[in-house]
Design an enzyme around this catalytic site. Structure first.
Site, mmCIF file in Angstrom:
data_model
loop_
_atom_site.group_PDB
_atom_site.id
_atom_site.type_symbol
_atom_site.label_atom_id
_atom_site.label_comp_id
_atom_site.label_asym_id
_atom_site.label_seq_id
_atom_site.Cartn_x
_atom_site.Cartn_y
_atom_site.Cartn_z
ATOM 1 N N ASP A 112 -23.887 5.916 18.339
ATOM 2 C CA ASP A 112 -24.731 4.765 18.654
ATOM 3 C C ASP A 112 -23.991 3.462 18.320
ATOM 4 O OD1 ASP A 112 -26.953 3.741 19.819
ATOM 5 O OD2 ASP A 112 -28.227 3.835 18.040
ATOM 6 N N ASN B 196 -27.002 -2.998 27.543
ATOM 7 C CA ASN B 196 -27.513 -4.108 26.730
ATOM 8 C C ASN B 196 -26.561 -5.291 26.660
ATOM 9 O OD1 ASN B 196 -25.729 -2.448 25.329
ATOM 10 N ND2 ASN B 196 -26.524 -3.033 23.328
#
Lengths: 418, 309
Positions: free
Chosen positions: A306, A96
């Site tokens: 995460d 990302n």
């Protein structure tokens, strides 16, 4: 590399010294001796730390470091420093960035950036070009360059036929396809879990249904196609049940859960605090307990921080506009140990490795050290001082945690916190 | 008790019972004031108030401005249908710029839920929430309760149904909190698509049949369908909505008691309420509007007196 580690308790079921407190001698980059009261042979670097424990190096299957493109969030260099300081010897980095990591050249760029560091960075390539969800990226070519999985970070593949093709195509080279579980049409413009808290805050809710529909869809597809599927960061009890049933059918599926989804529920959002804005959202107490149960019985294969640094300008704004995400590497061990036993915590921090093709090396004589050093009984309130990341968006800020990493020994390097 | 427990009015959920009582008693006084020939008191000559409306509003803005002027506060207005984010400036910067001109209080309407709460943590002024997305519209709920109190003597024990688009309504949420705090029973009624799935957890009854809801209640608060907040059709047509959830004289006459009809405005005549009902003796819609000024005067006066301490 020549090191003498003094008086360390080894937590490694694969080691013949499991649960024993020993000295460990590393000579020329290899564990040469493990025994009580070893002498320093030749003025080697000596590591002597309070209540020192060792385990196999920890692994996180989902981290984001911003670079390239979002260096204001963090850089690969500082991200790896954060990982080392937090006890992780291997991290899989999401695609990302800007541009999205979706080609052989991009994977090569990331590998070059992370080269020569104590922490091994494993790049995850995007599943679709630009993570736009329309065309498959060159996943075979990225696989050749070292990508360990293919994932459009937090972006569901909305076209089921594309997911079908991805699973079929990746199975040619044993590639791991990751699918973010969210049916966007059901999630709508939701920003938190749909329940009483979202109702009383007037915030749009993301129903658990949005995740569960998607998980069910992907499991049906997997049953049809074969191949390897990983579902990152599930968050609801029904998702756990669906995956448990799929595993009974011997489908090749794994999944992870974010540590904060095992720790918090959506009730913490009552104050509109954007640090708690994460995706998937924090769910209910029942979901949290079902997730913990899924971790305990092995339905959930791994936990992840995460880790996702977000610049303050995207957090210190109205809740609807704030970006999703929290940093998590620094707090991972301390938070897990607040939920699970030490033994289970170490298991959770290492068991995801095979799925992402990470070599596991036990702490035994003759092996190359890939070790995390930690203090399991450190009790502290997690604060900004504990943050190494450039961005400070920590969901665990002000939480009472238990356990802290001292650092790592890996890739023939020592990285110990001051 | 002579002062509020809060320094801002961010939502009804942050108030206690005594706060509401104090606001109403203060509003009683101001209601008397605004019915005098000279409708003004000099109480807030030393206070400057900024009305920041980041979302369109007519009646709420006028009502606040009038309330402020009748208290003799200095008033500045800022309206922008565009959110500050779209213009590139953050909300905190926008407000801090205005505050640096020595403003004491901010009345803000904003499209995002929690915008007032957020602002109260980051700027040094007293904040009055004039509506934040689908979160709260506390002064509307206060004036609604005040109007019920005026009509019935007290709110406690009354049965109030809120009819219509509950899903997108800050008025509904604030009313639920306010009515429950004062001991009223609350029901919501509307098509299931416009009722939040978990609203029953707030302790309200849910009814999808308008006739049954009206049979049950003492007061029906009719809400407008907020088409501007919808990304999909939640019902097939306005015609079909009106068939099921519109009040008309025939329906009211068929009940075995006379219920009171309220509406926060703006009214879509012929949709949720017919003209003859809106203009009938059962309706207290215009009383609500008048009470709005008195209640807002009370809120501003009480918050300003905390600033002055």
């Amino acid at each position: 590399m020549n090191i003498l580690i003094k008086s360390a308790t080894i937590i490694d079921p694969k080691s013949e010294f499991h649960n024993l407190t020993q000295d460990i001698l590393i000579e020329n980059g290899v564990i040469s001796k493990i025994a009580k009261a070893l002498k320093n042979p030749d003025n080697y670097q000596e590591i002597k730390l309070e209540n020192l424990h060792l385990s196999q190096g920890w692994f996180d299957s989902s981290v984001s470091f911003g670079e390239p493109g979002f260096e204001e969030r963090d850089t690969i260099k500082n991200g790896l420093k954060t990982a080392a300081s937090s006890g992780f010897t291997t991290v899989a980095m999401n695609a990302n960035s800007n541009p999205v990591i979706d080609s052989n050249a991009d994977i090569t760029f990331v590998n070059a950036k992370a080269n020569n560091h104590a922490v091994t960075l494993l790049p995850i390539g995007a599943l679709t070009t630009g993570s736009k969800g329309t065309d498959l990226a060159e996943i075979y070519d990225m696989n050749t360059a070292g990508a360990v999985a293919f994932y459009d970070y937090k972006k569901p593949i909305t076209n089921p036929n594309l997911m079908k093709i991805a699973l079929q195509y990746a199975s040619n080279f044993d590639g791991l396809v990751c699918s973010f579980p969210q049916e966007n049409k059901i999630a709508g413009s939701g920003v938190m879990n749909e329940n009483i808290t979202s109702t009383s805050l007037g915030l749009k809710g993301i129903p658990a249904l949005a995740e569960e529909l998607h998980v069910a869809r992907d499991l049906f597809l997997l049953e049809y196609t074969g191949g390897k599927l990983h579902i990152p960061t599930i968050s609801t009890g029904t998702s756990v049940n669906l995956i448990r049933e799929a595993k009974k059918k011997k489908l090749d599926v794994t999944c992870s859960v974010a540590i904060h989804n095992l720790y918090f529920t959506d009730s913490v959002l009552i104050d509109f605090n954007t640090h708690f804005k994460v995706l998937p959202p924090l769910r209910t107490e029942e979901d949290k307990l079902a997730l913990i149960e899924g971790v305990k019985d092995g339905t959930i294969d791994m936990v992840t921080s995460d880790h996702n640094p977000i610049h303050i300008e995207h957090k210190k704004i109205e809740f609807d506009h704030a970006k999703y995400g929290t940093i998590g590497l620094e707090s991972a061990f301390g938070a897990l140990q607040s939920i699970f036993t030490l033994k289970k915590t170490i298991d959770l921090l290492t068991k995801g490795k095979p799925r992402f093709k990470v070599e596991t090396t036990s702490i035994n004589i003759g092996n190359t050290p890939n070790i995390t050093l930690f203090k399991p009984d450190a009790k502290y309130t997690f604060s900004k001082n504990d943050i190494v990341s450039k961005s400070k968006n920590a969901i665990f800020e002000n939480e009472a945690l238990k356990g802290k990493a001292y650092g790592i020994i890996a890739n023939n390097k020592v990285a110990i916190n001051n | 008790m002579s002062e509020l427990s809060v320094n801002h009015l961010l939502g009804i959920k942050y108030l206690n019972k005594d706060d509401i009582k104090l606001i109403f008693e203060t509003a009683d006084h101001f209601k008397e004031v605004i019915n005098r020939p000279i409708k003004k008191v000099p109480s807030l000559r030393d206070i400057t108030i900024a009305n920041l409306f980041f979302e369109n509003s007519t009646r709420t803005k006028l009502s606040f401005e009038l309330a402020e002027k009748r208290l003799s506060a200095d008033v500045i207005n800022f309206s922008s249908a565009q959110s500050s984010v779209k213009k590139g400036e953050t909300l905190i910067d926008t407000v801090n710029n205005i505050l640096s001109m020595k403003v004491d209080m901010v009345v803000m309407r904003h499209p995002n839920p929690g915008a007032g709460v957020f602002l109260s943590k980051h700027v040094g002024a007293s904040i009055v929430n004039a509506g934040d997305g689908a979160h709260e519209h506390p002064t509307q709920a206060l004036l609604d309760s005040y109007s019920i109190r005026e009509k019935f003597g007290e709110v406690k024990g009354k049965k109030v149904v809120i009819v219509g688009d509950i899903l997108h309504s800050r008025v509904a949420l604030s009313n639920i909190f306010a009515l429950q705090l004062q001991g009223a029973e609350v029901m919501v009624c509307g098509p299931k698509t416009l009722i939040p799935k978990y609203i029953n957890k707030l302790g309200v009854k849910v009814e999808t049949n308008l006739r049954k809801a009206l049979d049950w209640c003492d007061v029906a608060n009719m809400l407008r369908v907020q088409n501007e907040r919808m990304d999909i059709s939640y019902f097939p047509s306005t015609r079909e909505y009106t068939q099921q959830f519109g009040v008309n004289t025939e329906l009211l006459n068929s009940l075995d008691k006379e219920i009171t009809i309220m509406h926060p405005g703006p009214i879509n005549r012929g949709v949720e309420i017919t003209s003859d009902v809106a203009d009938s003796g059962q309706s207290i819609i215009l009383d609500q509007v008048q009470n709005g000024v008195a209640v807002r005067m009370a809120v501003i006066y009480l918050l300003a007196s905390k600033i002055k301490q």
